[in-house]
Design a protein around this motif. Structure first.
Motif, PDB file in Angstrom:
ATOM      1  N   ILE A  62       0.780  -1.170  -0.064  1.00  0.00           N
ATOM      2  CA  ILE A  62       0.035   0.055  -0.191  1.00  0.00           C
ATOM      3  C   ILE A  62       0.780   1.337  -0.121  1.00  0.00           C
ATOM      4  O   ILE A  62       0.660   2.202  -0.685  1.00  0.00           O
ATOM      5  CB  ILE A  62      -0.791  -0.006   1.315  1.00  0.00           C
ATOM      6  N   MET A  63       1.923   1.099   0.920  1.00  0.00           N
ATOM      7  CA  MET A  63       2.750   2.429   0.824  1.00  0.00           C
ATOM      8  C   MET A  63       3.570   2.808  -0.380  1.00  0.00           C
ATOM      9  O   MET A  63       3.924   3.749  -0.810  1.00  0.00           O
ATOM     10  CB  MET A  63       3.699   2.266   2.263  1.00  0.00           C
ATOM     11  N   ASP A  64       4.173   1.565  -1.046  1.00  0.00           N
ATOM     12  CA  ASP A  64       4.835   1.631  -2.250  1.00  0.00           C
ATOM     13  C   ASP A  64       3.791   2.109  -3.219  1.00  0.00           C
ATOM     14  O   ASP A  64       4.360   2.921  -4.048  1.00  0.00           O
ATOM     15  CB  ASP A  64       5.373   0.223  -2.563  1.00  0.00           C
ATOM     16  N   SER A  65       2.554   1.674  -3.535  1.00  0.00           N
ATOM     17  CA  SER A  65       1.758   2.390  -4.447  1.00  0.00           C
ATOM     18  C   SER A  65       1.559   3.712  -4.244  1.00  0.00           C
ATOM     19  O   SER A  65       1.384   4.407  -5.215  1.00  0.00           O
ATOM     20  CB  SER A  65       0.406   1.214  -4.352  1.00  0.00           C
ATOM     21  N   VAL A  66       1.258   4.182  -2.888  1.00  0.00           N
ATOM     22  CA  VAL A  66       0.996   5.455  -2.720  1.00  0.00           C
ATOM     23  C   VAL A  66       2.262   6.402  -3.000  1.00  0.00           C
ATOM     24  O   VAL A  66       2.153   7.481  -3.678  1.00  0.00           O
ATOM     25  CB  VAL A  66       0.630   5.876  -1.298  1.00  0.00           C
ATOM     26  N   TYR A  70       2.478   9.178  -5.856  1.00  0.00           N
ATOM     27  CA  TYR A  70       2.933  10.621  -5.544  1.00  0.00           C
ATOM     28  C   TYR A  70       4.116  11.049  -6.493  1.00  0.00           C
ATOM     29  O   TYR A  70       4.277  12.093  -7.045  1.00  0.00           O
ATOM     30  CB  TYR A  70       3.409  10.553  -4.039  1.00  0.00           C
ATOM     31  N   GLU A  71       5.018  10.118  -6.881  1.00  0.00           N
ATOM     32  CA  GLU A  71       6.149  10.489  -7.539  1.00  0.00           C
ATOM     33  C   GLU A  71       5.646  10.577  -9.066  1.00  0.00           C
ATOM     34  O   GLU A  71       6.315  11.417  -9.552  1.00  0.00           O
ATOM     35  CB  GLU A  71       7.096   9.377  -7.521  1.00  0.00           C
ATOM     36  N   ALA A  77       3.792  17.227 -12.505  1.00  0.00           N
ATOM     37  CA  ALA A  77       3.749  18.479 -12.299  1.00  0.00           C
ATOM     38  C   ALA A  77       5.191  19.191 -12.795  1.00  0.00           C
ATOM     39  O   ALA A  77       4.985  20.294 -13.135  1.00  0.00           O
ATOM     40  CB  ALA A  77       3.512  18.617 -10.712  1.00  0.00           C
ATOM     41  N   GLU A  78       6.160  18.639 -12.591  1.00  0.00           N
ATOM     42  CA  GLU A  78       7.449  19.181 -13.024  1.00  0.00           C
ATOM     43  C   GLU A  78       7.658  19.087 -14.388  1.00  0.00           C
ATOM     44  O   GLU A  78       7.926  20.367 -14.943  1.00  0.00           O
ATOM     45  CB  GLU A  78       8.779  18.439 -12.336  1.00  0.00           C
TER      46      GLU A  78
END
Length: 111
Positions: A62-66, A70-71, A77-78
């Motif tokens: 879950i944390m890896d997918s989030v 995000y990345e 955006a960059e």
């Protein structure tokens, strides 16, 4: 399964004894509220750990997918930011006034 639950209850009991000793050993009352908050959060994690195991939820996935999402959004955006900078430097911005003049209305003070 019963063995796992008994081990889980032993861990909580050991943890509560440890927490009680730490709270009793703290000299001042000013730190006790922080210690209680931290130990409470850890206790909640202890209590929820069997539920996560039985639900077969892998928190790392879950944390890896989030993190990956995000990345990816950050990269997009960059890229958009860099494109807008390039457009502004090349003078291709559609919102920019190309005539180079600014019109201002007359301002009257003290009438």
């Amino acid at each position: 399964m019963l063995e796992y639950l008994s081990e889980w209850m032993k861990q909580i009991a050991y943890y509560m004894v440890l927490v009680t000793m730490v709270i009793q050993l703290t000299a001042g009352k000013s730190y006790q509220k922080y210690i209680r908050m931290f130990t409470g959060i850890v206790l909640v994690l202890f209590v929820l750990s069997p539920a996560a195991k039985f639900a077969s939820v892998d928190f790392r996935e879950i944390m890896d997918s989030v993190k990956n999402r995000y990345e990816q959004e950050l990269r997009e955006a960059e890229m958009n930011w860099r494109e807008s900078i390039d457009q502004n430097q090349n003078g291709t911005d559609d919102n920019e006034d190309v005539s180079g003049t600014i019109e201002v209305e007359e301002i009257q003070i003290g009438q």
